[in-house]
Scaffold this active site. Sequence first.
Site, PDB file in Angstrom:
ATOM      1  N   THR A   1      24.173 -27.548  47.279  1.00 50.04           N
ATOM      2  CA  THR A   1      22.994 -27.103  46.210  1.00 50.04           C
ATOM      3  C   THR A   1      23.578 -26.551  44.977  1.00 50.04           C
ATOM      4  O   THR A   1      22.899 -27.179  44.115  1.00 50.04           O
ATOM      5  CB  THR A   1      22.170 -26.016  47.088  1.00 50.04           C
ATOM      6  OG1 THR A   1      21.861 -26.682  48.456  1.00 50.04           O
ATOM      7  CG2 THR A   1      20.992 -25.712  46.134  1.00 50.04           C
TER       8      THR A   1
ATOM      9  N   HIS B   1      29.699 -30.126  53.713  1.00 49.85           N
ATOM     10  CA  HIS B   1      30.054 -30.258  52.263  1.00 49.85           C
ATOM     11  C   HIS B   1      31.639 -29.989  52.476  1.00 49.85           C
ATOM     12  O   HIS B   1      32.371 -29.988  53.179  1.00 49.85           O
ATOM     13  CB  HIS B   1      29.524 -28.576  51.962  1.00 49.85           C
ATOM     14  CG  HIS B   1      28.003 -28.567  51.811  1.00 49.85           C
ATOM     15  ND1 HIS B   1      27.412 -29.672  51.369  1.00 49.85           N
ATOM     16  CD2 HIS B   1      27.446 -27.519  52.055  1.00 49.85           C
ATOM     17  CE1 HIS B   1      25.933 -29.046  51.646  1.00 49.85           C
ATOM     18  NE2 HIS B   1      26.152 -27.848  51.784  1.00 49.85           N
TER      19      HIS B   1
HETATM   20  O1  CDP Z   1      22.173 -25.396  50.344  1.00 49.39           O
HETATM   21  P1  CDP Z   1      23.460 -24.972  50.473  1.00 49.39           P
HETATM   22  O2  CDP Z   1      24.202 -24.705  52.059  1.00 49.39           O
HETATM   23  O3  CDP Z   1      24.557 -25.769  49.909  1.00 49.39           O
HETATM   24  O4  CDP Z   1      23.928 -23.466  49.983  1.00 49.39           O
HETATM   25  P2  CDP Z   1      23.609 -21.852  50.196  1.00 49.39           P
HETATM   26  O5  CDP Z   1      24.462 -21.431  51.349  1.00 49.39           O
HETATM   27  O6  CDP Z   1      22.205 -21.519  50.151  1.00 49.39           O
HETATM   28  O7  CDP Z   1      24.431 -21.349  49.008  1.00 49.39           O
HETATM   29  C1  CDP Z   1      24.142 -21.889  47.570  1.00 49.39           C
HETATM   30  C2  CDP Z   1      25.374 -22.296  46.987  1.00 49.39           C
HETATM   31  O8  CDP Z   1      26.327 -21.253  46.643  1.00 49.39           O
HETATM   32  C3  CDP Z   1      26.085 -23.201  47.913  1.00 49.39           C
HETATM   33  O9  CDP Z   1      25.765 -24.687  47.578  1.00 49.39           O
HETATM   34  C4  CDP Z   1      27.542 -23.124  47.068  1.00 49.39           C
HETATM   35  O10 CDP Z   1      27.437 -24.017  45.929  1.00 49.39           O
HETATM   36  C5  CDP Z   1      27.557 -21.769  46.737  1.00 49.39           C
HETATM   37  N1  CDP Z   1      28.481 -20.814  47.721  1.00 49.39           N
HETATM   38  C6  CDP Z   1      29.719 -20.678  47.491  1.00 49.39           C
HETATM   39  O11 CDP Z   1      30.173 -21.162  46.306  1.00 49.39           O
HETATM   40  N2  CDP Z   1      30.399 -19.793  48.199  1.00 49.39           N
HETATM   41  C7  CDP Z   1      29.737 -19.252  49.195  1.00 49.39           C
HETATM   42  N3  CDP Z   1      30.674 -18.410  49.933  1.00 49.39           N
HETATM   43  C8  CDP Z   1      28.267 -19.255  49.525  1.00 49.39           C
HETATM   44  C9  CDP Z   1      27.808 -20.333  48.712  1.00 49.39           C
END
Ligand code: CDP
Length: 324
Positions: free
Chosen positions: A246, A298
């Site tokens: 995301t 991812h």
């Molecule tokens: O929907 P998604 O699982 O991609 O995202 P999320 O877990 O809600 O976290 C939002 C965004 O933050 C992720 O899409 C990653 O781009 C970033 N993220 C990161 O870079 N490192 C982490 N430890 C957690 C999230």
Amino acid sequence: PLTRSQFALGFMDPPLPPVSTISVPTVSTTLDWTVNQTALNQHRADIEQFVDAERNISLVRSEVRVGQVMHFDYSEQKYVFPISASLYSLIPEVSPFQNKHYNTCAVVGSGGILSNSYCGNEIDRADFVFRCNFAPIDKYKSHVGSKTNFTTFNPSVLEKYFSNLQTIYDRARFLNELRRLRGAVLWIPAFSFHGSNMVTRTLTDFFLEHERQFNPKLNLAWPGNVMKYFSDFWKTKGLSPKRLSTGMIVYTLATMFCEEVRLYGFWPYSVAPDHTPLSYHYYDKKGTTFTMKWKQAHQLPEEFNLLQHLHKQGVLKLTVAPCS
Ligand code: CDP
């Protein structure tokens, strides 16, 4: 046993690698950063070859009709979602980002690196703040800020954090959260997975029932089947995960509307650059082990490497240290 490609096709989730097999990159947290306008213009032109940000950010009414059968980016063709009259009435008439341009933008990822970062004030000073997945901010304001102009809202959030709005308490809590987002853009990827069909219906009903209570109104954005455009662009940079994160999609959009993009909370590692242990999300309960679940879809470290490269080029500013 199933082969890797069968795993990738979703036959079964692959076993997760131990956290220690993912090495933490060496980052400089002190270097000055300046924008490189030439590189930034080139990066935007490259994105524009694939993504029409103003259009791709949301369907508009003139593009769809009641009864139109939608498919999903990541589900088999047999799965459908016909656009109901209720959903149609919630689709904007024009792009919520029509002619929008901002000077400084913050894109707030949800990484545990934000805990104890004291980046809240710096984030809130941005002209426009993008957030991911309705991430909670109340208890974390000094580290993540409170300003929200855009947040993604995967319909599954309703299932995960609001028990599908089945009780008066969940409904009241959700309404309260939405009230705080008045005027902000709520970006709802309803056509990514067929699994969100039921929650999308619950969500549209809820919006319509409470529509009049939002003043200024909520700006809803419903992206159509656009994930392919983003994936195709990042593929040209050597990134081809099953699904982009995301945060990566939001960053791509932000680049097209903002002069300068600063990223916070992007750090998919279990320890900080100074090796203190981290939770996966800044809002995870204390003691939660760092999750590697993202591995199933991812390629976060590969995404991070690209972001770091763009930082070095002067295209974006990545913050991975506490803000002073
Ligand atoms: O929907 P998604 O699982 O991609 O995202 P999320 O877990 O809600 O976290 C939002 C965004 O933050 C992720 O899409 C990653 O781009 C970033 N993220 C990161 O870079 N490192 C982490 N430890 C957690 C999230």
